[in-house]
Scaffold this motif. Structure first.
Motif, PDB file in Angstrom:
ATOM      1  N   LEU A 131      55.755  40.033  39.998  1.00 52.08           N
ATOM      2  CA  LEU A 131      56.617  39.836  41.165  1.00 52.08           C
ATOM      3  C   LEU A 131      58.073  39.768  40.712  1.00 52.08           C
ATOM      4  O   LEU A 131      58.361  39.293  39.609  1.00 52.08           O
ATOM      5  N   ASN A 132      58.971  40.226  41.574  1.00 51.99           N
ATOM      6  CA  ASN A 132      60.387  40.204  41.197  1.00 51.99           C
ATOM      7  C   ASN A 132      61.136  38.998  41.740  1.00 51.99           C
ATOM      8  O   ASN A 132      62.338  38.874  41.516  1.00 51.99           O
ATOM      9  N   ARG A 133      60.432  38.121  42.446  1.00 53.44           N
ATOM     10  CA  ARG A 133      61.032  36.898  42.968  1.00 53.44           C
ATOM     11  C   ARG A 133      60.142  35.706  42.632  1.00 53.44           C
ATOM     12  O   ARG A 133      59.007  35.887  42.157  1.00 53.44           O
ATOM     13  N   THR A 134      60.640  34.525  42.902  1.00 49.82           N
ATOM     14  CA  THR A 134      59.870  33.297  42.665  1.00 49.82           C
ATOM     15  C   THR A 134      58.563  33.328  43.461  1.00 49.82           C
ATOM     16  O   THR A 134      58.572  33.539  44.676  1.00 49.82           O
ATOM     17  N   LEU A 135      57.456  33.124  42.765  1.00 54.09           N
ATOM     18  CA  LEU A 135      56.151  33.084  43.424  1.00 54.09           C
ATOM     19  C   LEU A 135      56.122  31.919  44.413  1.00 54.09           C
ATOM     20  O   LEU A 135      56.370  30.762  44.036  1.00 54.09           O
ATOM     21  N   GLU A 153      52.695  31.259  49.972  1.00 60.07           N
ATOM     22  CA  GLU A 153      52.036  32.272  50.805  1.00 60.07           C
ATOM     23  C   GLU A 153      51.503  33.419  49.945  1.00 60.07           C
ATOM     24  O   GLU A 153      50.348  33.852  50.100  1.00 60.07           O
ATOM     25  N   ALA A 154      52.325  33.903  49.026  1.00 65.29           N
ATOM     26  CA  ALA A 154      51.868  34.981  48.145  1.00 65.29           C
ATOM     27  C   ALA A 154      50.762  34.491  47.219  1.00 65.29           C
ATOM     28  O   ALA A 154      49.780  35.205  46.964  1.00 65.29           O
ATOM     29  N   ALA A 155      50.908  33.274  46.689  1.00 62.45           N
ATOM     30  CA  ALA A 155      49.907  32.734  45.764  1.00 62.45           C
ATOM     31  C   ALA A 155      48.538  32.644  46.427  1.00 62.45           C
ATOM     32  O   ALA A 155      47.512  32.995  45.817  1.00 62.45           O
ATOM     33  N   ARG A 156      48.493  32.170  47.658  1.00 57.49           N
ATOM     34  CA  ARG A 156      47.200  32.055  48.350  1.00 57.49           C
ATOM     35  C   ARG A 156      46.513  33.405  48.466  1.00 57.49           C
ATOM     36  O   ARG A 156      45.287  33.503  48.299  1.00 57.49           O
ATOM     37  N   THR A 214      57.124  28.205  42.709  1.00 56.15           N
ATOM     38  CA  THR A 214      57.312  26.914  43.358  1.00 56.15           C
ATOM     39  C   THR A 214      56.191  25.962  42.935  1.00 56.15           C
ATOM     40  O   THR A 214      55.122  26.400  42.487  1.00 56.15           O
ATOM     41  N   GLU A 215      56.443  24.674  43.103  1.00 56.25           N
ATOM     42  CA  GLU A 215      55.422  23.684  42.747  1.00 56.25           C
ATOM     43  C   GLU A 215      54.157  23.884  43.578  1.00 56.25           C
ATOM     44  O   GLU A 215      53.032  23.728  43.085  1.00 56.25           O
ATOM     45  N   GLU A 216      54.327  24.250  44.844  1.00 59.09           N
ATOM     46  CA  GLU A 216      53.174  24.475  45.704  1.00 59.09           C
ATOM     47  C   GLU A 216      52.373  25.681  45.225  1.00 59.09           C
ATOM     48  O   GLU A 216      51.130  25.654  45.189  1.00 59.09           O
TER      49      GLU A 216
END
Length: 530
Positions: free
Chosen positions: A316-320, A323-326, A342-344
């Motif tokens: 990914l080119n931005r901070t994970l 929503e994307a992680a799920r 992110t921590e989440e």
């Protein structure tokens, strides 16, 4: 004491990295080992309450020329190089008042770190160590009698050897330390010579030195019968070598290779302009997409080839984000790599304990120069990395019909991706997403047909009535040598083409494009990736 164990009576310490120095020196002093040191190293030890002789007292000369000359003296090198069982060497030491040095502890001026932080030329030159490598090489040559330590990581092994052998070191340890010592000075000299070559603009120096530091040994290589290890070079380009692994099992050789391929591809997409996701399998992208969010980009990338994406690498080119992680963790994925998370998102990925999550702190610059290497029997090939970017190319419309604005955006997108697909490469794209990728075929027409087949299969899996290639554009990493590959793309439903041009049959291919109603642009740049 057995002949292969050498008692340590005197140690010379001169280090740039003072990690663990005081504790190590104190343990040596506790064994009655005399300490000799230089400059800042001696000050650190004396400030800690240790008794330490100054090297200038050993040589009879003060440090001079801003510290450039302090250890280059027979009293130092004689103490390191003298063969203890050689009567002539012993007589020479006695005649000239030279005392043996049984343990040398040196780590070098931080040249690589100085270059990495972008220091001025003169500052880099001043951080080239001379006396350190000379002493290291001398001690390593005479490892039958002398132990040499070039990094703090080996302090514990030396102390353990001294404890186990009544204040002596074993030949096995000394020989292992000598090998590391020569490797360290070789890597150091490689960094200097390659930096100087770069400063001179010299692309083909008469000698090309390579060096790296072990990041980790691997369980095996591409296949279980091959040994493998991962080495880091002084290159500070963000990527898998600089990443922090937040979770997951150890990366394999293939994981690292594929993760690097995915991250280099996703770096083609400016995160300030768009979110982008690349899914890689066996070093080839199997899905690439842009989107307003990472979730949108991932879903579009996954739709290109959901079968191949299973067990793949996601870059990914931005901070994970959460929503994307799920969405990503819904299918089996080997590695996720992103500039940050992110921590989440980290908590979501943590539910998949074997899934590796890497964060790099940034993206590599696709335009940055660099060196690409490949071994061959009896040598290696070196070339500049492919840092050509489609946004910097002068695109030339060669057909009667020019591409629409939407087609042109997709053409540029497709050509970005084609740069990272094994040759022969054909990429179909539509609406900022790949819809079919043909990679690594012996003929370009076969790559065109495979990409078209992939697009049709993806449509079937999505329950769509027609191939995803309908209304798409197509990119080729190199020119079409014949019109057949282009016609295969037209038959699949592509409406526009981007390719380097330069074939002897360009006129024939352009004519075929006009007859098929295709728009076609030439880039003038080829992206072979073998």
């Amino acid at each position: 004491m057995p002949s292969k164990v050498r008692r340590v009576t005197r140690a010379l310490l001169s280090v740039s990295d003072k990690t663990g120095l005081v504790e190590f020196a104190a343990a040596l002093a506790a064994r009655g080992i005399a300490l000799v040191s230089t400059g800042g190293t001696r000050k650190a030890l004396v400030d800690a309450g240790l008794t330490v002789a100054d090297v200038s007292d050993v040589t009879g000369f003060p440090e001079m020329m801003d510290g450039r000359v302090k250890t280059l003296h027979p009293a130092v090198h004689g103490g390191l190089l003298a063969i203890r069982d050689n009567p002539e060497h012993q007589a020479a030491m006695l005649a000239h008042g030279i005392s043996p040095i049984d343990l040398l502890v040196v780590n070098l001026y931080p040249f690589e770190a100085t270059v990495a932080k972008g220091a001025a030329f003169d500052d880099c030159i001043e951080n080239i160590d001379i006396g350190g490598p000379a002493m290291i090489r001398a001690a390593a040559k005479n490892h039958d009698d002398v132990a040499v330590v070039v990094e703090p990581a080996d302090y514990a092994a030396v102390l353990a050897d001294l404890e186990a052998h009544d204040g002596g070191t074993t030949l096995a340890l000394r020989r292992r330390l000598a090998q590391k010592a020569y490797a360290r000075t070789a890597a150091y000299d490689a960094a200097i010579s390659n930096w100087l070559a770069g400063q001179l603009g010299e692309t083909t120096p008469a000698f090309r030195a390579l060096g790296g530091a072990l990041a980790e040994p691997m369980r095996y290589g591409e296949n279980p019968h091959q040994w493998a290890a991962f080495y880091r070079t002084p290159d500070v380009r963000p990527g898998v070598a600089t990443a922090r692994q937040l979770q997951g099992k150890q990366l394999s050789y293939n994981n690292i290779n594929d993760t690097d391929a995915a991250f280099e591809c996703v770096a083609e997409f400016d995160p300030a302009r768009t979110a982008a996701v690349v899914i890689v399998k066996h070093a080839n992208p199997c899905g690439v997409a842009e989107g307003a969010t990472l979730l949108e980009a991932y879903e579009k990338a996954l739709a290109c080839d959901p079968v191949s994406a299973f067990g793949g690498i996601v870059a990914l080119n931005r901070t994970l984000d959460a929503e994307a992680a799920r969405k990503i963790v819904e299918i089996f994925t080997e590695v996720i790599i992103a500039p940050d998370a992110t921590e989440e998102a980290i908590a979501i990925v943590a539910a998949k304990k074997n899934l590796r999550l890497l964060v790099t702190g940034g993206l590599p610059d696709p335009r940055a120069p660099g060196l690409a290497l490949r071994t061959v029997a009896g040598g290696f090939l070196a070339q500049a990395r492919d840092n050509a970017v489609v946004d910097d190319m002068s695109l030339k419309v060669v057909t009667q019909r020019a591409p629409t604005a939407e087609e042109l955006a997709d053409l540029k997108f497709a050509f970005r991706v084609a740069k990272h697909v094994k040759s022969n490469a054909i990429v179909y794209a539509r609406n900022g997403a790949t819809v079919g990728i043909g990679a690594g075929q012996m003929s370009r027409v076969d790559s065109s047909r495979i990409a078209a087949w992939k697009a049709a299969e993806a449509a079937k899996m999505a329950g769509l009535p027609e191939s995803l290639a309908k209304g798409s554009v197509v990119a080729s990493d190199a020119f079409f040598p014949f019109a057949d590959g282009l016609l295969a793309a037209a038959e699949a439903g592509a409406t526009a083409v981007i390719q380097p041009g330069g074939s002897m049959r360009d006129d024939e291919v352009i004519k075929a494009a006009d007859e098929a109603g295709l728009a076609m642009v030439f880039t003038g740049h080829r992206h072979f990736r073998h």
